[in-house]
Design a protein around this motif. Structure first.
Motif, short mmCIF file in Angstrom:
data_model
loop_
_atom_site.label_atom_id
_atom_site.label_comp_id
_atom_site.label_asym_id
_atom_site.label_seq_id
_atom_site.Cartn_x
_atom_site.Cartn_y
_atom_site.Cartn_z
N ASN A 128 34.41 45.77 28.99
CA ASN A 128 35.71 46.74 28.60
C ASN A 128 36.01 46.35 27.18
O ASN A 128 36.25 47.11 26.02
CB ASN A 128 36.81 46.78 29.41
CG ASN A 128 36.58 47.62 30.63
OD1 ASN A 128 35.69 48.41 30.75
ND2 ASN A 128 37.50 47.40 31.64
N TRP A 129 36.26 45.05 27.04
CA TRP A 129 36.43 44.60 25.66
C TRP A 129 35.43 44.77 24.49
O TRP A 129 35.75 45.12 23.29
CB TRP A 129 36.79 43.06 25.59
CG TRP A 129 38.30 42.68 26.05
CD1 TRP A 129 38.67 42.40 27.25
CD2 TRP A 129 39.31 43.07 25.44
NE1 TRP A 129 40.06 42.23 27.26
CE2 TRP A 129 40.48 42.47 25.89
CE3 TRP A 129 39.67 43.36 24.03
CZ2 TRP A 129 41.86 42.75 25.55
CZ3 TRP A 129 41.10 43.29 23.38
CH2 TRP A 129 42.16 42.99 24.28
N ARG A 130 34.32 44.64 24.98
CA ARG A 130 33.22 44.79 24.14
C ARG A 130 33.03 46.28 23.62
O ARG A 130 32.93 46.53 22.54
CB ARG A 130 31.68 44.42 24.55
CG ARG A 130 31.52 42.74 24.48
CD ARG A 130 30.00 42.34 24.67
NE ARG A 130 29.45 42.90 26.08
CZ ARG A 130 29.69 41.88 27.22
NH1 ARG A 130 30.00 40.62 26.97
NH2 ARG A 130 29.22 42.42 28.23
N VAL A 187 45.95 32.39 28.63
CA VAL A 187 44.69 32.22 29.23
C VAL A 187 44.10 33.64 29.05
O VAL A 187 44.62 34.76 29.24
CB VAL A 187 44.54 31.54 30.63
CG1 VAL A 187 44.99 32.40 31.49
CG2 VAL A 187 43.05 31.37 30.74
N GLU A 188 42.64 33.79 28.67
CA GLU A 188 41.96 35.24 28.32
C GLU A 188 40.65 34.78 28.55
O GLU A 188 40.02 33.99 28.08
CB GLU A 188 42.47 35.72 27.07
CG GLU A 188 41.59 37.03 26.65
CD GLU A 188 41.63 38.19 27.77
OE1 GLU A 188 42.58 38.42 28.29
OE2 GLU A 188 40.44 38.67 28.16
N LEU A 189 40.12 35.82 29.43
CA LEU A 189 38.58 35.78 29.84
C LEU A 189 37.72 36.18 28.54
O LEU A 189 36.66 35.40 28.61
CB LEU A 189 38.43 36.69 30.94
CG LEU A 189 37.34 36.83 31.69
CD1 LEU A 189 36.96 35.60 32.51
CD2 LEU A 189 37.31 37.93 32.87
N GLY A 219 38.48 31.97 28.96
CA GLY A 219 37.87 31.57 30.17
C GLY A 219 38.47 32.20 31.54
O GLY A 219 39.58 32.90 31.27
N ASP A 220 38.13 31.72 32.43
CA ASP A 220 38.64 32.39 33.69
C ASP A 220 40.04 31.71 34.06
O ASP A 220 40.17 30.22 34.22
CB ASP A 220 37.36 31.94 35.10
CG ASP A 220 38.17 32.66 36.27
OD1 ASP A 220 39.23 33.23 36.44
OD2 ASP A 220 37.52 32.24 37.28
N PHE A 221 41.14 32.39 34.34
CA PHE A 221 42.51 31.80 35.06
C PHE A 221 42.34 30.71 35.88
O PHE A 221 42.89 29.75 36.02
CB PHE A 221 43.10 32.99 35.30
CG PHE A 221 44.62 32.71 36.07
CD1 PHE A 221 45.57 32.41 35.64
CD2 PHE A 221 44.33 32.81 37.61
CE1 PHE A 221 46.61 31.96 36.49
CE2 PHE A 221 45.58 32.35 38.34
CZ PHE A 221 46.51 31.81 37.79
N PHE A 222 41.32 31.01 37.01
CA PHE A 222 41.20 30.33 38.25
C PHE A 222 40.57 28.87 37.72
O PHE A 222 40.57 27.92 38.77
CB PHE A 222 40.49 31.05 39.22
CG PHE A 222 41.00 32.12 39.93
CD1 PHE A 222 42.09 31.79 40.65
CD2 PHE A 222 40.96 33.26 39.31
CE1 PHE A 222 42.83 32.99 41.21
CE2 PHE A 222 41.69 34.42 39.93
CZ PHE A 222 42.70 34.14 40.90
N ASP A 235 54.38 37.47 32.48
CA ASP A 235 53.29 38.13 33.14
C ASP A 235 53.41 39.69 32.80
O ASP A 235 54.35 40.24 33.64
CB ASP A 235 53.21 37.78 34.65
CG ASP A 235 52.13 38.54 35.33
OD1 ASP A 235 51.85 39.74 35.03
OD2 ASP A 235 51.59 38.12 36.22
N ARG A 236 52.60 40.32 31.88
CA ARG A 236 52.62 41.68 31.83
C ARG A 236 51.19 42.32 32.22
O ARG A 236 50.27 41.77 31.42
CB ARG A 236 53.13 42.19 30.56
CG ARG A 236 53.02 43.60 30.22
CD ARG A 236 51.83 44.35 29.63
NE ARG A 236 51.78 45.78 29.55
CZ ARG A 236 50.75 46.32 28.80
NH1 ARG A 236 50.10 45.86 28.28
NH2 ARG A 236 50.63 47.55 29.11
N ALA A 237 50.96 43.05 33.16
CA ALA A 237 49.51 43.21 33.51
C ALA A 237 48.83 42.15 33.81
O ALA A 237 47.53 42.39 33.29
CB ALA A 237 49.20 44.38 32.42
#
Ligand SMILES: C[S@@+](CC[C@H](N)C(=O)[O-])C[C@H]1O[C@@H](n2cnc3c(N)ncnc32)[C@H](O)[C@@H]1O
Length: 231
Positions: free
Chosen positions: A12-14, A68-70, A107-110, A125-127
């Protein structure tokens, strides 16, 4: 290997399919942030932050920001559009992009660990919760609880759809999903309910007419007086 949901976000981002992105600061952040009650210099964590303008608004309030963002595309766009030149460094499974009081772990939040959020007093936390598939949300909340300092507060913004036959008045309380996910870990307080379909109008992002915007404060002082709810 990436979870299919994570691949979809990266695609989606790409492809620039980012209808959720607002070209303005979220009005409920501006309206409700003071009620979170953290000091101007407090460190604030923004999970699943995208390239939200809310990051710069919070930074402008004096906060030290950690997100944090993937998607690398999103993180790169955030710094470029903010005219910042971050330092990039490997950070375990994540890549850390940082400039002064602004850090985004790409990277991944987890994969975030408790030491990454040392000193954080509040979360915005928004969305983020709602970006994850329903089946992953309990794990999101459990991981959040595990990595946050104990006395942290969360400002959670949600958009809740009205069921068929449900009136706006019926949907004015805390949602069962929010209570079910957070009440075991945090005190849940509904701060504000907005029945305005055009709340997020702008940049093509318009909420569904049959939905309600809510701001919750999770955690915080048990003895604080309840905050009046208004539209
Ligand atoms: C609905 S968007 C919200 C972005 C931002 N909070 C905003 O208000 O514009 C959700 C974001 O979460 C990111 N994301 C999804 N899964 C993630 C994960 N497991 N770890 C980190 N970020 C993730 C997506 O790339 C996307 O940018």
């Amino acid at each position: 290997m990436d979870h299919p949901d994570q691949l979809r976000w990266k695609q989606n981002w790409r492809a620039n399919r980012i209808d959720f992105h607002l070209d303005h600061v979220h009005p409920l952040l501006q309206r409700c942030w003071a009620e979170v009650g953290v000091a101007p210099a407090a460190r604030v964590f923004v999970p699943l932050c995208g390239k939200s303008l809310d990051l710069m608004w919070l930074h402008g309030q004096g906060h030290d920001i950690v997100g944090v963002e993937l998607s690398t595309v999103a993180v790169n766009a955030f710094f470029r559009e903010s005219r910042l030149r971050p330092q990039r460094s490997a950070h375990g499974a994540l890549e850390c992009w940082a400039q002064e009081r602004l850090t985004i772990h790409c990277g991944d939040f987890f994969a975030l660990r408790r030491e990454d959020l040392a000193g954080v007093s509040a979360v915005y936390d928004r969305a983020a919760l709602t970006a994850l598939p329903e089946a992953l949300r309990p794990a999101y909340v459990a991981h959040l609880r595990a990595i946050l300092p104990d006395d942290c507060r969360i400002l959670l913004l949600t958009v809740e759809d009205l069921d068929d036959g449900e009136s706006e008045a019926d949907a004015s309380g805390s949602s069962a999903e929010v209570e079910g996910l957070y009440a075991a870990h945090f005190r849940v307080r509904l701060l504000h309910v907005e029945h305005c379909a055009a709340l997020l109008a702008g940049n093509g992002t318009i909420s569904e007419p049959r939905s309600v915007h809510k701001a919750y404060l999770l955690g915080g002082d048990e003895s604080a007086p309840p905050v009046p709810i208004s539209d």
